[in-house]
Design a protein around this motif. Sequence first.
Motif, short mmCIF file in Angstrom:
data_model
loop_
_atom_site.label_atom_id
_atom_site.label_comp_id
_atom_site.label_asym_id
_atom_site.label_seq_id
_atom_site.Cartn_x
_atom_site.Cartn_y
_atom_site.Cartn_z
N ARG A 395 47.17 28.59 30.00
CA ARG A 395 48.01 28.62 31.19
C ARG A 395 49.20 29.56 31.08
NH1 ARG A 395 49.81 22.96 32.66
NH2 ARG A 395 48.65 22.17 30.90
N ASN A 396 49.33 30.26 29.93
CA ASN A 396 50.46 31.19 29.87
C ASN A 396 50.21 32.36 30.82
OD1 ASN A 396 48.46 31.36 27.92
ND2 ASN A 396 49.49 33.10 26.98
N SER A 397 51.31 32.89 31.38
CA SER A 397 51.14 33.79 32.52
C SER A 397 50.47 35.10 32.14
CB SER A 397 52.48 34.03 33.19
OG SER A 397 53.33 34.63 32.26
N SER A 398 50.55 35.52 30.86
CA SER A 398 49.90 36.77 30.49
C SER A 398 48.37 36.65 30.62
CB SER A 398 50.27 37.17 29.06
OG SER A 398 49.84 36.16 28.18
N ILE A 399 47.89 35.43 30.69
CA ILE A 399 46.45 35.24 30.91
C ILE A 399 46.19 34.67 32.30
CG2 ILE A 399 44.48 33.84 30.17
CD1 ILE A 399 45.63 34.24 27.29
N ALA A 400 47.00 33.73 32.72
CA ALA A 400 46.76 33.09 34.01
C ALA A 400 46.87 34.08 35.17
CB ALA A 400 47.73 31.93 34.21
N PHE A 401 47.81 35.00 35.07
CA PHE A 401 47.99 35.94 36.17
C PHE A 401 46.80 36.91 36.30
CE2 PHE A 401 50.53 39.39 38.34
CZ PHE A 401 50.59 38.71 39.55
N PRO A 402 46.39 37.57 35.21
CA PRO A 402 45.17 38.38 35.31
C PRO A 402 43.98 37.56 35.81
CG PRO A 402 46.26 38.82 33.22
CD PRO A 402 47.02 37.71 33.88
N ARG A 403 43.90 36.31 35.39
CA ARG A 403 42.78 35.47 35.84
C ARG A 403 42.81 35.32 37.37
NH1 ARG A 403 43.88 30.45 33.45
NH2 ARG A 403 42.94 31.17 31.51
N GLN A 404 44.03 35.12 37.90
CA GLN A 404 44.14 34.97 39.35
C GLN A 404 43.75 36.26 40.06
OE1 GLN A 404 48.22 33.54 39.48
NE2 GLN A 404 47.50 31.43 39.79
N ILE A 405 44.16 37.39 39.47
CA ILE A 405 43.79 38.68 40.06
C ILE A 405 42.27 38.84 40.04
CG2 ILE A 405 43.90 41.18 39.70
CD1 ILE A 405 46.77 40.79 38.76
N ALA A 406 41.66 38.49 38.91
CA ALA A 406 40.21 38.64 38.79
C ALA A 406 39.49 37.75 39.80
CB ALA A 406 39.76 38.31 37.37
N MET A 407 39.98 36.55 39.99
CA MET A 407 39.36 35.65 40.97
C MET A 407 39.48 36.24 42.38
SD MET A 407 40.53 31.88 39.78
CE MET A 407 39.78 31.05 38.39
N TYR A 408 40.66 36.73 42.66
CA TYR A 408 40.88 37.35 43.97
C TYR A 408 39.91 38.51 44.21
CZ TYR A 408 43.10 40.66 47.19
OH TYR A 408 43.31 41.57 48.19
N LEU A 409 39.76 39.35 43.18
CA LEU A 409 38.88 40.51 43.33
C LEU A 409 37.41 40.07 43.48
CD1 LEU A 409 40.56 42.90 40.73
CD2 LEU A 409 40.46 43.22 43.22
N CYS A 410 37.04 39.03 42.77
CA CYS A 410 35.66 38.53 42.90
C CYS A 410 35.40 38.02 44.30
CB CYS A 410 35.40 37.40 41.91
SG CYS A 410 35.25 38.00 40.23
#
Length: 463
Positions: A395-410
């Motif tokens: 849940r740290n933001s250096s991972i959670a934020f890219p994850r959110q971006i990736a979900m958005y792009l998918c």
Amino acid sequence: MNDNSKIWSNILSKIKLELASFSYETWFNDTELYELKNGVAKIIVPYAMHKDHLKNNYYDLIKSKFIEEVGDNVELEFLIEEEIEHNIEDDLLKIQDGEANNNINIYDNDSSFNFESHLNKNYTFDNFVVGNSNKFAQMSALAVAENPGAIYNPLFIYGNSGLGKTHLMHAIGNYIENNSRKKVLYITSETFCNDFIDMTKKDNNKSDFDNIAYFKKKYRGIDVLIVDDIQFLAKRTESQKEFFHTFQNLYEDEKQIIISSDRSPNDLKLLEDRLRTRFGWGLSVNIYPPDFELKLEILKRKIKGEYIKKDVPNNVLEYVASNAGTDIRSLEGSLTRLLAYSTMMGRDIDLNLAIEALKDYLNLGYSDDTDVSKIQKIVADYFKISIDDLKSKKRNSSIAFPRQIAMYLCRKHTDESFPKIGIEFGGKDHSTVMHSCEKIEQEMKKNKTLADEIDKLEKEIHN
Ligand code: ADP
Ligand code: MG
């Protein structure tokens, strides 16, 4: 380990001793004690479904373990992660009394009617291996099994052939039979049609009344009706009408109905509208093709099964898992073939033997290079994190934020649904995906740098 995780892990180990392992794993894996303050324990759960289910079925158990562990009386609150992030305070969950009663069937004392459930005892929750692609279906099935007729009615399970629908339905039936006095009936929709035709046929040895009485008893005198492969009811107008009445009757009596199909209720175009609508009244769950990890786990479990005495090296299992087709039936077929070939040739199983045995059978060249995995790779590379991180629960933001971006792009650049994207990201709830997409859209409006970064990523995706 901080205090909360210590308390929670002590509580979990006590709970684990009291439950069947599949129940424990379904309802307690991936839970976390987020906060224990002012007599309220906030527990993070992985899916929205856990909230109701834990509240209705395990509240007292968890509470009693808290009392043993911390000495104080606590109220419990179950939250999914977004709710913590949003600071949404759900109303304090109140204990619901009124446990599901086990109805004693009115036909119990009718000895002339020989009741048969048609359940296959070999299909259980115990031997149903859970992975990201079938987690939600399994969880819904177990929720229904633990609480038949009470919550998700009907339960509609759909997905391609060979993915475990029939297995899950029998597992529900077996669980209910073993844990209550309820009467379960498993049939395919073809059996239903045949029974219906038999009922309407004239039979000289029986009066019409006998036939009708038999049919009504078989279908109306039960507590749980499981109908497999409902798609075969398409076009059979008269049977559909009768099925509608059977459904309606059971539904009104709060009897559990479980249905499977190769497609969603909406896509069952050849069924009457009123049936399709009713199928959507409860909960519909999709079961997806297994990923590599699940295939591997299933193979491992199968060879552990007592009847397989051969030694199968890991690299062989990996070879089979990565090359077998997209369903579990063909995965089992590959394993059976491999074992038979080894016996026939009198040779031990190694990679060479596996390649030889399965050369005409495996779906070679099949690759899971999907659009989603392409986007995941681009995003992971860009942010210098691993794909495993993207799929993790970190849940740290250096991972959670890219994850959110990736979900958005998918969501934006593939046709996949929110639930499917959730599965591809390590089995996240669909609400997590929705929340991520909304969040990134909002942020992009305010934050030019982010919008530019996403622009760059999109160019790469279309490369
Ligand atoms: P469907 O009804 O969707 O066509 P089945 O339930 O008949 O599929 O499953 C096909 C085979 O795969 C069965 O032998 C079943 O036991 C097995 N199987 C499916 N899913 C799993 C699972 N998650 N774990 C173990 N075995 C499974
Ligand atoms: Mg089936």
